[in-house]
Design an enzyme around this catalytic site. Structure first.
Site, short mmCIF file in Angstrom:
data_model
loop_
_atom_site.label_atom_id
_atom_site.label_comp_id
_atom_site.label_asym_id
_atom_site.label_seq_id
_atom_site.Cartn_x
_atom_site.Cartn_y
_atom_site.Cartn_z
N PRO A 1 40.64 43.28 39.61
CA PRO A 1 40.90 41.92 39.11
C PRO A 1 40.27 41.71 37.73
O PRO A 1 39.35 42.44 37.33
CB PRO A 1 40.24 41.02 40.17
CG PRO A 1 40.05 41.89 41.36
CD PRO A 1 39.86 43.28 40.86
N PRO A 2 40.73 40.70 37.00
CA PRO A 2 40.13 40.39 35.69
C PRO A 2 38.68 39.98 35.82
O PRO A 2 38.27 39.38 36.81
CB PRO A 2 40.99 39.22 35.17
CG PRO A 2 42.25 39.27 35.96
CD PRO A 2 41.89 39.83 37.29
N GLY A 3 37.89 40.33 34.80
CA GLY A 3 36.51 39.89 34.75
C GLY A 3 35.53 40.70 35.55
O GLY A 3 34.38 40.29 35.74
N GLY B 1 34.42 43.72 34.71
CA GLY B 1 33.61 44.61 33.87
C GLY B 1 34.26 45.91 33.48
O GLY B 1 33.55 46.85 33.12
N LYS B 2 35.58 45.98 33.51
CA LYS B 2 36.25 47.26 33.21
C LYS B 2 36.06 47.64 31.74
O LYS B 2 35.70 48.77 31.42
CB LYS B 2 37.74 47.15 33.55
CG LYS B 2 38.02 46.89 35.02
CD LYS B 2 39.49 46.83 35.31
CE LYS B 2 40.16 45.61 34.72
NZ LYS B 2 39.68 44.35 35.29
N SER C 1 51.14 39.95 55.13
CA SER C 1 49.85 39.88 55.82
C SER C 1 49.58 38.52 56.46
O SER C 1 48.58 38.37 57.17
CB SER C 1 48.72 40.23 54.86
OG SER C 1 48.65 39.31 53.80
N LYS D 1 39.52 39.69 50.61
CA LYS D 1 39.81 38.65 51.58
C LYS D 1 38.54 38.21 52.33
O LYS D 1 38.31 37.02 52.57
CB LYS D 1 40.87 39.13 52.57
CG LYS D 1 42.25 39.33 51.96
CD LYS D 1 43.24 39.87 52.97
CE LYS D 1 44.64 40.02 52.35
NZ LYS D 1 45.63 40.55 53.31
#
Length: 776
Positions: A357-359, A361-362, A680, A723
């Site tokens: 997901p964004p944010g 630290g990639k 799901s 989740k």
């Protein structure tokens, strides 16, 4: 007027663009079947006569009567040869004729009826005047006169017939088909003369244009030779005087640099060849500027420069831990790479891909890896690129061409072994300009990137020492062949405890410096940090959290500037509410009390995980199923499966089967503007249906996830970490997951396993048993 004679009926040979003039001998080539048959028919006659006329449009394969000029020539075949499928004949042109009727002979050739159509002979004075006028016009084009055949020259010199002279000159001159046909159709000798002199004038203009072009070329060549001679002479004078140039881009400086450094042999050869061309070019010309630009690019690319890697593994681990909290898997992979490289002495760099997901630290992790290894760092943003030339570069033939992103990045890095971050690789787009993702296959394949070819550079470049790191949010958006070349490392959503550590160890110190404060002037309590995380952010990463921290510190900066006597401010929960105003999110999004027909599901989004309340109700109707909440096709199918399962097992759950006949059932997933899809939620929808139709309330502290089948079995799902974190954030106390996800439970964060009761299920019955409250 023209003279008329008796009518003749003869085969007609139609030429595409050749106009035949009287009193001449001409060679005609014929290949079309009707033309060949016309020639054969003429040869079968004793006098071998035929008509020859030109068609109006040269592209017509089978011209009709309207498409054939009516003024032509009467000819006699004097020789005949065959070359393959083509027939060549030499004809003697007897007279000018006018065609009256044109038709097709049963034998397959064109036959025509025509009559002799002579131009009336002029009197002696007129005849001599016309010949003199033609001679005068020809004197202005001496080059044409020099090339004129003897037959034409003799006709002019004989001063015999002005008509024959005009036709002879027209036959020799180069002109358009229409101009020559107009000459042939002249009604009087005066008109004939005017048209021939007009044709001569056209040749004169062409001769003048050609002469001007030759003069311009000669002058340019002489100027270039003069400039070259003067430049060489100037070089020799400077050399004798002992003067040196400080221009690093001069050919001499480039050659010195080339010989003094270990450039590849093919690059040395390429640069020397380009400099030879440059020396031959006029100073300031476009071509010389292009060559100079190309040589500058070649010399600015790192071919041998590299940095030494930091081989101290403990120091590398220390730097990585300083910059990032957690992220153990990527950190271990970098340490493994260095260890193996140290033992083997040489190792191809891995192609890593951080996704999540964004944010999370990639991108910053890529910078940290470069700092830990002691390497240069370059970042190329690939989001939205739809042109293959952005990766491979443009060919030198185009104006404004330049190398692609890869070579440009290597030029800016200045070494052959940087850490090269390819950011947002899942955002590449294809268009009519090519597919950039396909061009990346060569870049990101360790077996191929030793010979990477950029269209601008035109020479192979070795990328095997580059440590490529890609980042992505969705693996599904990366094409399969490209994904196969990547070593995938997932960066998951942060837990609340991880976010607290990241805030205390990194974000606060960073924002204190950016806002001009000092560490001793401000501090955050742990409760304040937790309060911001719970009530002002709802994300997988820490970007929004960092913005909230910065917002608080800006308020502190304003207070200190207004009142310099303030030495220290402690930010607690009360200060957070003062600085950030009303909380954006409640402590928990779950239901406050047991509800009938409302079940909490769990969803995986691009921002991490989230809880998904599912509401079911029924009312009088015709047994229809109503679905709202912007559901995707897969989720709609899950709802249909869930309803069919409940219908089939109504007795088991004490549901009156008549409900399905006289009522409509409505399933709604709130936040209707947000698209939702996936299988799901099947178990949660089934449980909500059973709760609603059996009038049994659901425990609000329980959430569930799992795909359902028509037999009521619970199938495994993905994204359990995200989740479960969402459930924990929202105040859920227990979650129900499919039994096949048991292996994923062991990989959940420790705080999740300790704070949540995790129940596994094989069928929907297990979820119903655990989540539905028993009736009093």
């Amino acid at each position: 007027m023209a003279d008329k004679a008796q009518k003749l009926t003869l085969p007609l040979l139609v030429t595409r663009s050749k106009v035949i003039f009287p009193n001449n001998s001409q060679v005609i080539a014929a290949g079309r079947s009707f033309s060949v048959k016309a020639i054969e028919a003429a040869r079968n006659q004793t006098d071998s006569l035929l008509f020859v006329s030109c068609q109006k449009n040269a592209d017509d394969e089978t011209p009709t009567e309207e498409q054939i000029h009516k003024i032509g020539s009467l000819c006699r075949i004097i020789s005949y040869t065959v070359r393959g499928t083509e027939v060549r004949i030499r004809v003697e042109v007897v007279e000018r004729i006018k065609l009256e009727t044109i038709s097709e002979d049963p034998e397959g050739f064109i036959i025509a009826t025509g009559s002799i159509y002579r131009i009336p002979e002029p009197d002696y004075i007129t005849n001599s005047s016309i010949i003199k006028a033609v001679q005068t016009a020809l004197e202005d084009v001496p080059q044409i006169v020099a090339e004129m055949p003897k037959s034409v020259a003799n006709a002019i010199a004989s001063n015999d017939s002005a008509i024959n002279v005009c036709f002879a000159v027209a036959e020799f001159l180069q002109g358009s088909k229409d101009d020559k046909q107009a000459i042939l159709e002249s009604l009087s000798v005066e008109e004939l003369m005017q048209r021939v002199i007009l044709l001569i004038s056209g040749e004169k203009q062409k001769d003048e244009i050609e002469r001007n072009i030759q003069n311009a070329v000669r002058e340019s060549s002489e100027k270039s030779q003069k400039e070259y001679f003067l430049r060489e002479k100037l070089k020799a004078i400077k050399k004798e005087l002992g003067e040196t140039t400080d221009d690093k881009n001069s050919p001499e400086s480039i050659l010195e640099k080339l010989e003094a450094n270990p450039y590849p042999d093919y690059i040395k050869k390429k640069v020397k060849n380009e400099l030879k061309k440059y020396d031959m070019m006029p100073q300031g010309s476009l071509e010389s500027a292009l060559i100079q630009s190309y040589v500058d690019v070649l010399m600015s690319i790192p071919w041998f420069e590299k940095t030494e890697d930091n081989d101290d593994l403990k120091n590398v681990e220390k730097i990585l831990d300083e910059d990032h909290y957690g992220l153990e898997i990527p950190k271990k992979r970098i340490v493994e790479y260095l260890a193996v490289k140290k033992l083997t002495g040489n190792l191809k760099s891995p192609i890593l891909c951080f996704y999540g997901p964004p944010g999370t630290g990639k991108t910053s992790l890529g910078k940290s890896i470069a700092r830990a290894l002691g390497r240069k760092f370059f970042k190329a943003s690939l989001g939205g690129i739809s042109d293959e030339a952005e990766i491979r570069g443009h060919r030198r033939t185009y104006v404004g061409s330049m190398p692609g992103r890869i070579i440009q990045g290597m030029r800016k890095a200045g070494v052959t072994n940087p850490v090269f971050l390819l950011d947002e690789i899942d955002k590449l787009a294809s268009s009519y300009k090519g597919d950039p993702a396909s061009a990346m296959l060569e870049v990101l394949d360790p077996e191929q990137n030793t010979q990477f070819n950029d269209n601008f550079v035109e020479e192979p470049y070795d990328l095997s020492d580059v440590l490529f790191i890609c980042t992505a949010n969705y693996l599904e958006n990366i094409p399969g062949p490209l994904r196969d070349r990547l070593e995938l490392i997932e960066l998951n959503s942060y837990t609340e405890i991880e976010k607290v550590h990241i805030t205390k160890d990194h974000l606060i110190n960073k924002q204190i410096a950016l806002n001009g404060l000092k560490p001793e002037q401000v501090n955050f309590t742990d409760d304040a940090i937790t309060y911001i995380i719970r009530h002002y952010t709802r994300e997988a990463g820490v970007r929004d959290l960092e913005r909230k921290i910065a917002s608080c510190l800006r308020k502190v900066a304003v207070a200190i500037v207004k009142d310099p006597s303030i030495e220290h401010i402690e930010i607690n929960e009360e200060k957070v509410r003062e600085y950030l105003l009303m909380p954006i999110f409640e402590d928990s999004k779950k239901e406050a009390k047991p509800q009938i027909g409302v079940v909490t599901g769990l969803a995986y989004t691009q921002f991490g995980g989230d809880i998904l309340p599912i509401e079911v109700n029924y009312f009088k109707g015709k047994g229809a199923l109503v679905l709202t909440g912007k559901l995707g096709d897969v989720m709609k199918e899950s709802a249909a499966i869930a309803l069919d399962y409940v219908k089939a097992n109504a007795d088991k759950y004490h549901i009156d089967s008549e409900i399905f006949v006289g009522n409509d059932i409505h399933i709604h997933v709130p936040e209707g503007a947000v698209p939702k899809d996936g299988p799901s939620a099947g178990v949660a929808i089934t449980t909500a249906l059973i709760s609603c139709l059996s009038h049994t309330p659901v425990n609000p502290d329980v959430a569930m996830t799992g795909e359902v089948t028509l037999r009521g079995n619970a199938l495994p799902i993905g994204g359990l970490r995200e989740k479960s974190l969402a459930a924990l954030r929202s105040g859920i106390k227990a979650i129900i997951v499919p039994k096949d996800n048991k292996k994923d439970i062991e990989e959940l964060p420790k705080e999740v396993r300790e704070s949540l009761t995790i129940k596994t299920m094989e069928t929907v019955d297990d979820a119903v048993e655990f989540a539905l409250l028993k009736k009093k």
